[in-house]
Motif scaffolding. Sequence first.
Motif, PDB file in Angstrom:
ATOM      1  N   ARG A   1       0.729  -0.952   0.566  1.00 38.63           N
ATOM      2  CA  ARG A   1      -0.401   0.006   0.167  1.00 38.63           C
ATOM      3  C   ARG A   1       1.381   1.283   0.046  1.00 38.63           C
ATOM      4  O   ARG A   1       0.425   1.998  -1.255  1.00 38.63           O
TER       5      ARG A   1
ATOM      6  N   GLU B   1      -8.479  10.784   3.519  1.00 40.71           N
ATOM      7  CA  GLU B   1      -9.581  11.668   4.030  1.00 40.71           C
ATOM      8  C   GLU B   1      -9.660  12.659   3.643  1.00 40.71           C
ATOM      9  O   GLU B   1      -9.850  13.030   2.779  1.00 40.71           O
ATOM     10  N   ASP B   2     -11.033  12.908   3.965  1.00 43.72           N
ATOM     11  CA  ASP B   2     -11.840  14.018   2.566  1.00 43.72           C
ATOM     12  C   ASP B   2     -11.909  14.798   4.028  1.00 43.72           C
ATOM     13  O   ASP B   2     -12.696  15.577   4.912  1.00 43.72           O
TER      14      ASP B   2
ATOM     15  N   GLN C   1       0.616   6.722  -6.942  1.00 45.38           N
ATOM     16  CA  GLN C   1      -0.578   7.571  -6.981  1.00 45.38           C
ATOM     17  C   GLN C   1      -0.112   9.071  -6.604  1.00 45.38           C
ATOM     18  O   GLN C   1      -0.799   9.730  -7.691  1.00 45.38           O
TER      19      GLN C   1
ATOM     20  N   ASN D   1      -8.648  -0.642   4.665  1.00 45.22           N
ATOM     21  CA  ASN D   1     -10.525  -0.404   4.749  1.00 45.22           C
ATOM     22  C   ASN D   1     -10.129   1.247   4.042  1.00 45.22           C
ATOM     23  O   ASN D   1      -9.234   1.647   4.043  1.00 45.22           O
ATOM     24  N   GLU D   2     -10.864   1.015   3.322  1.00 46.59           N
ATOM     25  CA  GLU D   2     -10.901   2.558   2.292  1.00 46.59           C
ATOM     26  C   GLU D   2     -11.930   3.078   2.980  1.00 46.59           C
ATOM     27  O   GLU D   2     -12.959   2.617   3.725  1.00 46.59           O
ATOM     28  N   PRO D   3     -11.885   4.898   2.218  1.00 48.64           N
ATOM     29  CA  PRO D   3     -11.135   5.142   1.566  1.00 48.64           C
ATOM     30  C   PRO D   3      -9.684   5.770   1.484  1.00 48.64           C
ATOM     31  O   PRO D   3      -9.424   5.796   3.018  1.00 48.64           O
ATOM     32  N   MET D   4      -9.053   5.413   0.300  1.00 48.48           N
ATOM     33  CA  MET D   4      -7.388   5.645   0.834  1.00 48.48           C
ATOM     34  C   MET D   4      -6.845   7.396   1.193  1.00 48.48           C
ATOM     35  O   MET D   4      -6.467   7.202   2.443  1.00 48.48           O
TER      36      MET D   4
ATOM     37  N   TRP E   1      -6.758   3.145   6.175  1.00 45.90           N
ATOM     38  CA  TRP E   1      -6.190   2.190   4.697  1.00 45.90           C
ATOM     39  C   TRP E   1      -4.887   1.497   4.810  1.00 45.90           C
ATOM     40  O   TRP E   1      -4.770   0.769   4.851  1.00 45.90           O
TER      41      TRP E   1
ATOM     42  N   ASN F   1      -6.446   7.792   5.507  1.00 43.70           N
ATOM     43  CA  ASN F   1      -6.621   7.481   5.923  1.00 43.70           C
ATOM     44  C   ASN F   1      -5.712   6.283   6.497  1.00 43.70           C
ATOM     45  O   ASN F   1      -5.288   5.614   5.668  1.00 43.70           O
TER      46      ASN F   1
ATOM     47  N   LYS G   1     -10.442  18.365  -4.161  1.00 44.28           N
ATOM     48  CA  LYS G   1      -9.428  17.505  -4.625  1.00 44.28           C
ATOM     49  C   LYS G   1      -9.435  16.657  -5.587  1.00 44.28           C
ATOM     50  O   LYS G   1      -8.309  16.350  -5.687  1.00 44.28           O
TER      51      LYS G   1
ATOM     52  N   THR H   1      -4.615  16.418  -6.116  1.00 46.73           N
ATOM     53  CA  THR H   1      -3.844  15.077  -6.654  1.00 46.73           C
ATOM     54  C   THR H   1      -2.763  16.376  -7.669  1.00 46.73           C
ATOM     55  O   THR H   1      -1.898  14.797  -8.129  1.00 46.73           O
TER      56      THR H   1
END
Length: 119
Positions: A6, A70-71, A13, A65-68, A60, A57, A87, A91
């Motif tokens: 991960r 934090e919101d 990513q 565990n999703e989401p990858m 994760w 997260n 968002k 990236t």
Amino acid sequence: MNIHERLKYLREQLKLTTRAFGASINMTGGSITNMENGQRNITDRTIRDICREYNVNPDWLINGNEPMFEDVVGNLDIDEEVKQLVKQYSTLSDKDRALVKGIIDSLSEKITGQQVTKK
């Protein structure tokens, strides 16, 4: 996928080299490579640093565990379109972020007629 896989997936990513990723959390690229390959343990402190720096997260990274991510904009009082822009912006690479900031500054100057002060 285990925590080491991960970590590598996250770095890929983010489109970062091991050197750049490591530098952002005060580690060497070699240390990151060793963690990704499972040759070095990923400490709690490293996990905290990664999660803080990249809004990952921790559940994760540790457990898968999703989401990858934090919101970070979910609770802000802004419309959904702006949340989506934030968002997408998060990236981008530093170079692309600087380009977006330049475009926004130019538009703001055009609209207000005032030059935007650079920080």
